[in-house]
Design a protein around this motif. Sequence first.
Motif, short mmCIF file in Angstrom:
data_model
loop_
_atom_site.label_atom_id
_atom_site.label_comp_id
_atom_site.label_asym_id
_atom_site.label_seq_id
_atom_site.Cartn_x
_atom_site.Cartn_y
_atom_site.Cartn_z
N LEU A 48 0.68 -0.80 -0.30
CA LEU A 48 -0.20 0.12 -0.57
C LEU A 48 0.60 1.49 -0.60
O LEU A 48 0.20 2.34 -1.07
CB LEU A 48 -1.02 -0.08 1.23
CG LEU A 48 -1.92 -0.83 1.09
CD1 LEU A 48 -2.66 -1.29 2.49
CD2 LEU A 48 -3.26 -0.84 -0.25
N ARG A 49 1.51 1.16 0.91
CA ARG A 49 2.53 2.41 0.66
C ARG A 49 3.69 2.68 -0.27
O ARG A 49 3.71 3.66 -0.24
CB ARG A 49 3.92 2.34 1.88
CG ARG A 49 2.74 2.50 3.52
CD ARG A 49 4.08 2.54 4.81
NE ARG A 49 5.21 1.29 4.57
CZ ARG A 49 4.77 0.83 4.97
NH1 ARG A 49 4.08 0.36 5.86
NH2 ARG A 49 6.03 -0.60 5.90
N ALA A 50 3.94 1.26 -1.05
CA ALA A 50 5.09 2.18 -1.65
C ALA A 50 3.87 2.43 -3.19
O ALA A 50 3.98 2.92 -4.62
CB ALA A 50 5.27 0.24 -2.89
N ASN A 51 2.22 2.28 -3.39
CA ASN A 51 1.44 3.08 -4.48
C ASN A 51 1.22 3.71 -3.34
O ASN A 51 0.12 4.33 -4.01
CB ASN A 51 0.21 1.84 -4.58
CG ASN A 51 0.62 0.78 -5.45
OD1 ASN A 51 1.24 1.06 -6.58
ND2 ASN A 51 1.35 -0.43 -4.90
N GLY A 52 1.53 5.09 -2.64
CA GLY A 52 1.19 5.79 -2.26
C GLY A 52 -0.15 6.02 -1.13
O GLY A 52 -0.66 7.90 -1.22
N CYS A 53 -0.08 5.00 -0.90
CA CYS A 53 -1.46 4.92 0.06
C CYS A 53 -1.55 4.68 1.91
O CYS A 53 -0.51 3.61 2.01
CB CYS A 53 -2.61 3.70 -0.24
SG CYS A 53 -3.99 3.16 0.88
N ASP A 54 -1.47 4.99 2.75
CA ASP A 54 -1.93 5.31 3.74
C ASP A 54 -2.81 4.37 5.27
O ASP A 54 -3.41 4.58 5.95
CB ASP A 54 -1.20 6.35 4.65
CG ASP A 54 -2.70 7.28 4.10
OD1 ASP A 54 -3.32 6.73 3.65
OD2 ASP A 54 -2.15 8.49 5.65
N TYR A 55 -3.49 3.67 3.13
CA TYR A 55 -4.56 3.00 4.61
C TYR A 55 -3.68 2.21 5.38
O TYR A 55 -3.15 0.94 5.61
CB TYR A 55 -5.66 2.10 3.72
CG TYR A 55 -5.70 2.90 2.62
CD1 TYR A 55 -7.04 4.25 2.63
CD2 TYR A 55 -6.57 2.62 1.56
CE1 TYR A 55 -7.94 4.48 2.12
CE2 TYR A 55 -7.20 3.03 0.35
CZ TYR A 55 -7.86 4.25 0.79
OH TYR A 55 -8.66 5.17 0.08
N PRO A 56 -4.61 1.85 7.14
CA PRO A 56 -4.32 0.53 7.63
C PRO A 56 -4.78 -0.44 6.86
O PRO A 56 -5.38 -0.71 6.22
CB PRO A 56 -5.17 0.39 9.17
CG PRO A 56 -6.41 1.78 8.54
CD PRO A 56 -5.76 2.11 7.10
N VAL A 57 -4.15 -1.73 7.80
CA VAL A 57 -4.81 -3.41 6.69
C VAL A 57 -4.22 -3.88 8.05
O VAL A 57 -3.20 -3.91 8.30
CB VAL A 57 -4.06 -3.42 5.74
CG1 VAL A 57 -1.96 -3.29 5.64
CG2 VAL A 57 -3.87 -4.79 4.49
N THR A 58 -5.41 -5.14 8.02
CA THR A 58 -5.05 -6.12 9.07
C THR A 58 -5.38 -7.34 7.99
O THR A 58 -5.76 -7.36 7.76
CB THR A 58 -6.23 -6.24 10.11
OG1 THR A 58 -7.32 -5.85 9.35
CG2 THR A 58 -5.96 -4.88 10.85
N ALA A 59 -4.36 -8.90 9.19
CA ALA A 59 -4.70 -9.67 8.40
C ALA A 59 -4.72 -10.67 9.34
O ALA A 59 -4.65 -10.44 10.65
CB ALA A 59 -2.87 -10.01 7.59
#
Length: 214
Positions: free
Chosen positions: A104-115
Amino acid sequence: MKTAESPKNKLKLFEIALLAGLAVFLASGGLALRAQAQLADRVVRLHVLANSDGEEDQALKLLVRDRVLARATELLTRAGDRTEAESLLRAALPELEALAARELRANGCDYPVTAELTDTEFPTREYDGFTLPAGEYLALRVVIGEGAGRNWWCVVFPPLCTAASADVPAAALAAGLTEEQVGLITEEDRGYVLKFKAVEWWEEIRARLEGGEN
């Protein structure tokens, strides 16, 4: 000389036939539910939820999916059955979550993510070369941001997400599915449509009963 059958007798015959048909359907539903539960004991599904239905969020979902699926598939080459697959995935959850965040960060996104690994309800779902009946399955769930967008489902163990359609039976058998189960999901079992419908019907009844208890 034959006498005409009375409307009352015809109605009784119809009721008997209807009850007999219902009994057969209920019995087939019970067997179908058992088959689904046994199948669920042998598979782990992958469930990636996008932040929203926006075009960019859906594209991000697919990028995260590719990254997580590649690593999970690599890890699960060491799994001989569902129990081993679950153990490997649980140990790797922090790594898989970090991989998703990095993508996500590599694509300019700072959304939280959970697995997480959790039991999840799924509808009947058709894939390339196989179909899984509705029901509860253990799933590797990757939730991006709000997780409110269209999601992506498949089966990470056995590695059916990455298997070509012709290779699905061999991959499923290698992971411990029986020939009967493989025949069911690959639709070689000619009764699969009725069995899947019976499972859906029973799942709807169960959901309504559980909803009434809350």
